[in-house]
Design a protein around this motif. Structure first.
Motif, PDB file in Angstrom:
ATOM      1  N   ASP A 136     -11.562  -2.605  -7.128  1.00 34.14           N
ATOM      2  CA  ASP A 136     -11.377  -3.161  -5.789  1.00 34.14           C
ATOM      3  C   ASP A 136     -12.580  -2.813  -4.929  1.00 34.14           C
ATOM      4  O   ASP A 136     -13.569  -2.266  -5.414  1.00 34.14           O
ATOM      5  N   ARG A 137     -12.497  -3.127  -3.632  1.00 28.35           N
ATOM      6  CA  ARG A 137     -13.668  -2.977  -2.768  1.00 28.35           C
ATOM      7  C   ARG A 137     -14.110  -1.527  -2.626  1.00 28.35           C
ATOM      8  O   ARG A 137     -15.278  -1.266  -2.334  1.00 28.35           O
ATOM      9  N   SER A 145      -1.521  -3.131  -9.273  1.00 33.51           N
ATOM     10  CA  SER A 145      -2.378  -4.238  -8.841  1.00 33.51           C
ATOM     11  C   SER A 145      -1.919  -5.584  -9.396  1.00 33.51           C
ATOM     12  O   SER A 145      -1.970  -6.602  -8.687  1.00 33.51           O
ATOM     13  N   MET A 192     -13.471  -8.029  -1.481  1.00 29.52           N
ATOM     14  CA  MET A 192     -14.480  -7.608  -2.456  1.00 29.52           C
ATOM     15  C   MET A 192     -15.727  -8.485  -2.369  1.00 29.52           C
ATOM     16  O   MET A 192     -16.856  -7.994  -2.466  1.00 29.52           O
ATOM     17  N   ILE A 215     -14.997  -9.683 -10.577  1.00 27.96           N
ATOM     18  CA  ILE A 215     -13.704  -9.609  -9.898  1.00 27.96           C
ATOM     19  C   ILE A 215     -12.655 -10.265 -10.778  1.00 27.96           C
ATOM     20  O   ILE A 215     -12.824 -11.413 -11.207  1.00 27.96           O
ATOM     21  N   ASP A 260       0.830  -1.209   0.000  1.00 29.46           N
ATOM     22  CA  ASP A 260       0.000   0.000   0.000  1.00 29.46           C
ATOM     23  C   ASP A 260       0.864   1.259   0.000  1.00 29.46           C
ATOM     24  O   ASP A 260       0.618   2.203  -0.757  1.00 29.46           O
ATOM     25  N   LYS A 268      -6.921  -6.931 -11.461  1.00 29.67           N
ATOM     26  CA  LYS A 268      -7.471  -5.637 -11.023  1.00 29.67           C
ATOM     27  C   LYS A 268      -7.441  -5.524  -9.510  1.00 29.67           C
ATOM     28  O   LYS A 268      -7.078  -4.474  -8.963  1.00 29.67           O
ATOM     29  N   SER A 269      -7.847  -6.576  -8.832  1.00 34.54           N
ATOM     30  CA  SER A 269      -8.031  -6.493  -7.371  1.00 34.54           C
ATOM     31  C   SER A 269      -6.705  -6.426  -6.628  1.00 34.54           C
ATOM     32  O   SER A 269      -6.613  -5.823  -5.555  1.00 34.54           O
ATOM     33  N   GLY A 270      -5.684  -7.065  -7.182  1.00 35.55           N
ATOM     34  CA  GLY A 270      -4.415  -7.158  -6.470  1.00 35.55           C
ATOM     35  C   GLY A 270      -4.212  -8.496  -5.790  1.00 35.55           C
ATOM     36  O   GLY A 270      -3.334  -8.639  -4.945  1.00 35.55           O
ATOM     37  N   GLU A 298      -7.480  -9.234  -1.585  1.00 33.00           N
ATOM     38  CA  GLU A 298      -8.466  -8.204  -1.894  1.00 33.00           C
ATOM     39  C   GLU A 298      -9.714  -8.803  -2.520  1.00 33.00           C
ATOM     40  O   GLU A 298     -10.818  -8.319  -2.291  1.00 33.00           O
ATOM     41  N   ALA A 299      -9.565  -9.875  -3.284  1.00 36.52           N
ATOM     42  CA  ALA A 299     -10.744 -10.529  -3.859  1.00 36.52           C
ATOM     43  C   ALA A 299     -11.691 -11.003  -2.760  1.00 36.52           C
ATOM     44  O   ALA A 299     -12.914 -10.848  -2.876  1.00 36.52           O
ATOM     45  N   THR A 350      -0.758  -8.837  -7.297  1.00 35.19           N
ATOM     46  CA  THR A 350      -1.376 -10.146  -7.502  1.00 35.19           C
ATOM     47  C   THR A 350      -0.339 -11.249  -7.519  1.00 35.19           C
ATOM     48  O   THR A 350      -0.515 -12.298  -6.876  1.00 35.19           O
TER      49      THR A 350
END
Length: 350
Positions: free
Chosen positions: A246-247, A92, A276, A262, A86, A266-268, A272-273, A96
């Motif tokens: 993401d969320r 992202s 989400m 998802i 972060d 994209k989410s990382g 994060e999934a 992942t």
């Protein structure tokens, strides 16, 4: 931890055309993490959605710059590692690759596949769709025929629309493909943001009359304020893909769509999934998982969360001529992770 990056290029058996262009091959990154005699694997694949493209070169550079910060950390330090990612605004797709490797390592350390480690019911997994890219009606129809010849028990078909040639071209292609859809198979449509509002409204009714189950990303990114009207007038459930990374995007979309797509890049990653999924569930949204030009490594990782999904679109690796990995297997149209620990991914036999 010792971490190494290995680029690998994969080629599509059939190039995929969507509203934004055509992809025939990509160079992805294989991340290998070693610690205490256990190896975890992750993957990053390039994509271009919403802002600066995440190219292979950009992802590799981001990881090479970031990884020295992990000196002294172990795979058990996931919370601390996430905080580091972060603070460095790590891309992202780069996140992942590392996140998947950390999960793979942990599952192998525990001796359990991730789906079992999370206490999920693998048998809840729905069939994954096979994707038909934008093409002439005859070529699109033949593409489905070829899918049916190579993938057993196809139970879901996703048709890419949003052709630059206009709505009549979309309709002609759809009708040609529909002729070859197996009896009982579900059909969905993904416009990849290729329509304007009036076109999306018209097509939602036209497609609804022809049995389509849902409509994905009908409007371009940046047109989210038009989604409430489309949702009000559309007979089809709407899913956000490019509009949802993401969320943090989910609360803004909750009253505008019926579900979210998802994608791990994209989410990382899986961490994060999972967030989400819980955020979407809190807002009453349906969940689907999709992919970019991912190999079996990343698609197997997503398949471990398949029990949460209403729809799945994890077929990119099935269209590769040279996938270096083998993981989840197709059973009755479903992509199911195995009983092997971690992700359960191995190198494909030469």
């Amino acid at each position: 931890m010792q971490i190494h990056l290995h680029p690998f290029t994969v080629h599509k058996r059939v190039p995929l055309t969507i509203s934004r262009g055509t992809t025939a091959e990509t160079t992805n990154l294989w991340l290998v993490l070693d610690h205490d005699g256990i190896t975890g694997w992750g993957e990053a694949s390039p994509f271009s959605v919403r802002g600066t493209p995440q190219t292979t070169e950009a992802i590799a550079q981001a990881l090479q710059t970031f990884l020295p910060n992990l000196d002294g950390y172990t795979p058990f330090d996931r919370q601390a590692i996430e905080a580091l990612m972060d603070s460095h605004n790590l891309l992202s797709a780069a996140r992942t690759a590392l996140d998947l490797a950390l999960h793979d390592w942990l599952g192998k350390r525990a001796g359990l596949p991730l789906w079992k480690l999370w206490g999920l019911e693998r048998d809840r997994t729905v069939p994954t769709s096979v994707t038909i890219g934008i093409n002439t009606p005859d070529a699109a129809q033949q593409r489905l025929v070829d899918w049916l010849a190579t993938v057993p028990d196809v139970q879901a078909v996703k048709i890419k629309l949003g052709s630059p040639a206009g709505l009549e071209a979309d309709q002609a292609m759809f009708l040609a493909v529909q002729e070859k859809v197996p009896a009982g198979a579900k059909v969905s449509v993904d416009a990849n943001g290729g329509w304007d509002l009036e076109g999306a409204i018209a097509m939602s009714h036209w497609l609804g009359d022809r049995g389509v189950t849902y409509l994905e990303q009908p409007l371009p990114v940046g047109w989210e304020d038009a989604l409430p009207r489309l949702r009000q007038e559309s007979p089809l459930p709407l899913f956000a893909d490019e509009s949802c990374f993401d969320r943090q995007d989910i609360p803004k979309l909750a009253e505008r769509v019926d579900g979210i797509n998802i994608k791990l890049m994209k989410s990382g990653g899986l961490s994060e999934a999972l967030r989400m999924i819980h955020t979407a569930q809190t807002h009453g949204l349906q969940i689907m998982f999709g992919c970019y030009s991912d190999s079996a490594l990343a698609n197997t990782a997503a398949a471990h969360l398949g029990a949460f999904a209403t729809h799945l679109d994890l077929d990119s690796h099935l269209n590769l001529t040279d996938d270096p990995f083998h993981g989840a297997t197709m059973q009755q149209g479903r992509l199911l992770p195995t009983e092997k620990p971690g992700l359960g991914v191995k190198k494909s036999e030469a």
